[in-house]
Every structure is written in C-alpha cells, then in structure tokens.
Write a protein that holds these residues in place. Structure first.
Motif, PDB file in Angstrom:
ATOM      1  N   ARG A  96       0.853  -1.204   0.000  1.00  0.00           N
ATOM      2  CA  ARG A  96       0.000   0.000   0.000  1.00  0.00           C
ATOM      3  C   ARG A  96       0.876   1.236   0.000  1.00  0.00           C
ATOM      4  N   ALA A 211      -9.621  -8.031   2.100  1.00  0.00           N
ATOM      5  CA  ALA A 211      -8.564  -7.026   1.926  1.00  0.00           C
ATOM      6  C   ALA A 211      -7.188  -7.671   1.724  1.00  0.00           C
ATOM      7  N   HIS A 212      -7.086  -8.932   1.992  1.00  0.00           N
ATOM      8  CA  HIS A 212      -5.773  -9.575   1.938  1.00  0.00           C
ATOM      9  C   HIS A 212      -5.435  -9.988   0.520  1.00  0.00           C
TER      10      HIS A 212
END
Ligand code: AMP
Ligand code: ZN
Length: 494
Positions: A96, A211-212
């Motif tokens: 991210r 989200a992984h």
C-alpha cells in the motif's frame, strides 16, 4: 580436502544449553538451514550481522573439508506479526505504501538483500527457496498435522494444537525453556483468539479476508500460510526430516523455532534439528538495532558514508572485521569509536599479509608454526570463537614483523605453512576482502580506467590521436564511457 580434525569441533547447542562435540548425521556431509530475511523492506545492519555469523560458520565447515548443503530461505509471504490480521501483514502494508504489487515489493528487496550480501562478501547459500514457491508443501504438512490430530480447522484457518501436542507427551517449550502455563499467562488477547481452542495455539494457515491480496487456494478456502510452517516445509524438503544445524537470531528462538520443533516432531515423530544455533544481537550506541525503533543503519550507508551516526565511511571488510571481533553469541555494539579501532586493526592485519611474500626462508625455524596453527584451530573449534582466532592472527602479525627484522627465521616449508594458514583464516574463513571480492574488484577497475585516461592524455599531448581514439573506443566497447570536460576526463559505466 581432508578434514583437519575430526570430532574436535564443538558447537553450543541451544537445545541442551551446552557446547557439544559436533557429529554430522552423514559422515563428511552437513545440512544447515538458516532463517532468511523477510523481504518487505531493506535489511538493516543487525540482520547482516546474523547472516554474516552463519556465513562464517559455513565458511569454516567448508574449510574443514565438509560438503555442506546450506539452505537459507526468503520469506516472501505469510510473516504474521501476531495474528494474521491484514493490518499487521508487513507485505500488505508495504504494498500500500509503495503502490506496488506484492511481488514487486518482494523482488525489490530481494535484489537489495543480494546486493548487500555481495558487498559484504557473504557466500551464497546452496539453495535459496522462497515461501511462495512452497505453498503446496505447506498445505501437505498441514493435512498431515490434521490427520495426526495435532491441528484443527476453525473458520477457514488452521491452528496447531499445543495442548494436544503436550498431552501426547511431547514438550512444547523445550527449545526456549518455557513451560506451557507460563505461556498461557503471557499470551495476549489477539484477533483470531476466538477461533482457537487455546491462546497458545499458533496459525498454520490463515483465512484471507477480502482485503488480503496475497492469497492461495487451499482445502480450507483462500488464505495464506503461517510463518513458522514455511521453514519446516522447506528444511524438510531439502534437508530431510532430521538435519544437522538450524540457525537464526536469538529473537527467533521463540516462538518461531519452538514452533518449528513442534511441527517437525508432530509430523515426523522425530526432533528435526540436531544443533540449534542462535546469534546475538547487534546494538548501535547501546541500543538494539531495529527498524521499528528507528535505531538502525542500512548496510550500504555505512559503506558509502551516507548516514548521521558515523563520521566517515568504512570499507565493508572493516565492518566485517569489527563483527568478527565479537563472538557470535555475544551482543556487539557498534559506534564510531569501535569502527575506527576496527579499521586500525584490519589495516594492520592486511598490511602484514602483504609483507609475507617478500620474506625469505632460512635453513632453520626459530618459531613454532605448528603450535600457532593449532591455537587458531582450537579457537575456531571451541564454538567458532572468532575473537580468540583474531588474537592468534595478531600473534601471526607479530611473527611477520619479527621475520622482517630477521629476529626470527622459518624454513621454506614452515614459511609456506604459516603463510597459507594465515591467508586461509583471514580470507576463506573470516571472509575479509580477498583479491576477488566485488569491492576490491571495483577499486581495481577504477584504478585501471584512471591509468588508461592518463595514457590517453599523454597520447593526445603527443598528438597520437590514433592511440587516444583507440583507448576511448575500446573502453566504450567494454561498456566504459569517457567524457571530456573542462575539469578533465570522467568515466561512467554504460
Ligand atoms: P527478519 O527479516 O526480521 O526475520 O530478520 C532476519 C534475521 O536477522 C533474523 O535471524 C533475526 O533474528 C536477525 N536480526 C534482527 N535484528 C537483529 C539485530 N539487531 N542484530 C542481529 N540480528 C538481528
Ligand atoms: Zn525460519
């Protein structure tokens, strides 16, 4: 090469808490596994100390004539900080932050890691497997653990059942000397606890939340493997169910290595490792080096001088010498003063070695080379005691000075033995810069190009343009470009 001394090497084994005579499982062959870096960011100098300590162990085993299969993995997935929560996954966080694909993060820092190790003259392992390349092996291990009653599925995740393990008479905590009640008291309440039977149970597989982004298919749904399992999967695959040496930093003893012992014993009914070796930490100005506290320096920053901690830059061999002056099981603190002192010592040693070739042999020996050589081996055989070895090497430096002054003499055979031994320990075992190290080569290339530039200037001054063009063109053909400017000629690699 034949073994110098059989059965005289002693290694401190964390499992027994004692120095033990080292006996390999297969005569003449050694299997060694060292936990590699988690490649979500650059390695710091503390990490390098640990890898360098095992490089020294590897080098000494090779020097003794063993054939070593040295496996050091790359952790490129599944490094759970505590609980498998996506916000704690270091890869996902970095992805991210840098707006990169997970495998771009992995590639970037793996390349950086290799470059650092090359500059610090570490030998490559014989196998360097990655966690993501061994997902199938990890799934197979989990299936086996479930089948044998040591693991259970819960909500798409699979946990190792520590209580079941102990009920079967095995002893979770044997490596780190902890008992299970103590562990129970110290376990914090973390995400995923409600999925576990007991807080001490550790994850073998984690269910991936949406989200992984690093996820694989498994019999339990999409998820990712637990960190402890990857080392068991890779060490078993390449070294077998039981092998000779397993190493890592002290901080990996618990829980990582404790869990590896449990996984190995549960799967294969045999303790996986004969000798557990743990290296101590590098501190800087008295504080442990760590990314999270900010008290760290990158290995390249010490070499190029780009940092706020040290007043000058240091050759990587000087750093290596500084590290080798401490025993691998002792804490080592680096500071400006320590590095300056190491630089002096290193220069003295290297200078003496340079003098060796000009010393003339005599008809008699007035020095006892055999006794000196024996002390060098004794130091290394006593749990790889590099500081004592270095003290002996300085005794060798004293010999060189006495030989130069003709205060003592050596026969040709003794002189050759002395010279070979000191060079073997300095270059092959301690891994200090040899003629072939990349840093040494770079210095040589720079010197050669500068010499050619001077020769080209002379040719131009003599109006020998054919020669000056030949130098420029042939260097370019080799990938070295000359640029003439008002301050002279500079060069760059193209
Ligand atoms: P990691 O990538 O965090 O798994 O660390 C790689 C290796 O470096 C492990 O064996 C750690 O134990 C070791 N390590 C981490 N910090 C230090 C330190 N300050 N000094 C020496 N070794 C360290
Ligand atoms: Zn490991």
């Amino acid at each position: 090469m034949q073994l110098y001394t059989t059965n005289s090497l002693k290694i401190y084994n964390t499992l027994s808490g004692e120095k033990e005579v080292f006996v390999p499982l297969n005569d003449g062959n050694i299997g060694m596994y060292v936990c590699g870096p988690t490649v979500y960011s650059n390695v710091h100098l503390g990490n390098v100390r640990t890898f360098m300590s095992f490089d020294m162990v590897y080098r000494y085993l090779l020097h003794l004539g063993y054939k070593v299969r040295y496996v050091r993995n790359i952790t490129d997935a599944g490094h759970l900080t505590d609980d498998g929560n996506v916000d704690n996954d270091r890869f996902v966080k970095q992805t991210r932050l840098e707006k990169l694909e997970p495998m771009e993060v992995v590639q970037k820092y793996t390349v950086d890691f290799h470059r650092v190790l090359e500059v610090y003259n570490l030998l490559p392992p014989t196998i360097e497997p990655t966690a993501t390349g061994h997902i199938i092996e990890q799934i197979e291990l989990i299936e086996k653990l479930i089948e044998k009653g040591f693991a259970y599925e819960s909500n798409g995740s699979v946990y190792f059942d520590v209580f079941e393990y102990n009920k079967k008479g095995l002893n979770y905590g044997e490596l780190s000397n902890r008992n299970i009640e103590e562990l129970f008291a110290n376990t914090r309440d973390l995400d995923g606890q409600n999925e576990k039977k007991n807080p001490q149970d550790f994850a073998l597989w984690k269910n991936a939340s949406p989200a992984h982004i690093m996820r694989w298919n498994s019999p339990w749904g999409e998820g990712f493997p637990g960190w402890h399992l990857e080392c068991t999967a890779m060490s078993t695959k390449y070294l077998g169910e039981r092998f000779d040496i397993h190493g890592g930093g002290m901080d990996l003893k618990f829980p990582h290595h404790e869990c590896e012992v449990a996984q190995g014993k549960a799967c294969n009914d045999i303790t996986p490792v004969n000798y557990w070796m743990h290296t101590n930490m590098l501190t800087m100005n008295g504080l442990r080096m760590s990314k999270s506290t900010g008290n760290y320096i990158l290995p390249m920053q010490l070499v190029n001088g780009d940092n706020d901690f040290f007043e000058k830059k240091f050759q990587s061999s000087v750093v290596r010498f500084c590290f080798m002056q401490a025993h691998y099981r002792s804490v080592l603190d680096i500071s400006n003063e320590a590095m300056i002192a190491a630089e002096k010592g290193y220069n003295r040693l290297v200078e003496a070695i340079k003098q060796l070739d000009s010393i003339k042999a005599s008809t008699i020996s007035t020095l006892n080379v055999a006794a000196w050589k024996n002390s060098c081996y004794e130091a290394m055989n006593d749990d790889l005691n590099t500081p004592i070895l270095i003290a002996n090497l300085f005794e060798g430096v004293r010999f060189v000075n006495l030989l130069k002054e003709n205060s003592v003499t050596l026969t040709a055979t003794d002189l050759e033995d002395f010279s070979k031994t000191i060079k073997a320990f300095v270059f092959d075992v301690l891994g200090l810069a040899s003629e072939t190290s990349s840093e040494g080569n770079l210095e040589k290339v720079t010197g050669l190009v500068e010499l050619l530039i001077e020769m080209r200037n002379t040719a131009r001054a003599n109006k020998d343009f054919a020669m000056s063009d030949q130098i420029r063109d042939q260097l370019l053909a080799l990938g070295i470009q000359l640029k003439d400017g008002k301050d002279g000629t500079e060069f760059s690699m193209v």
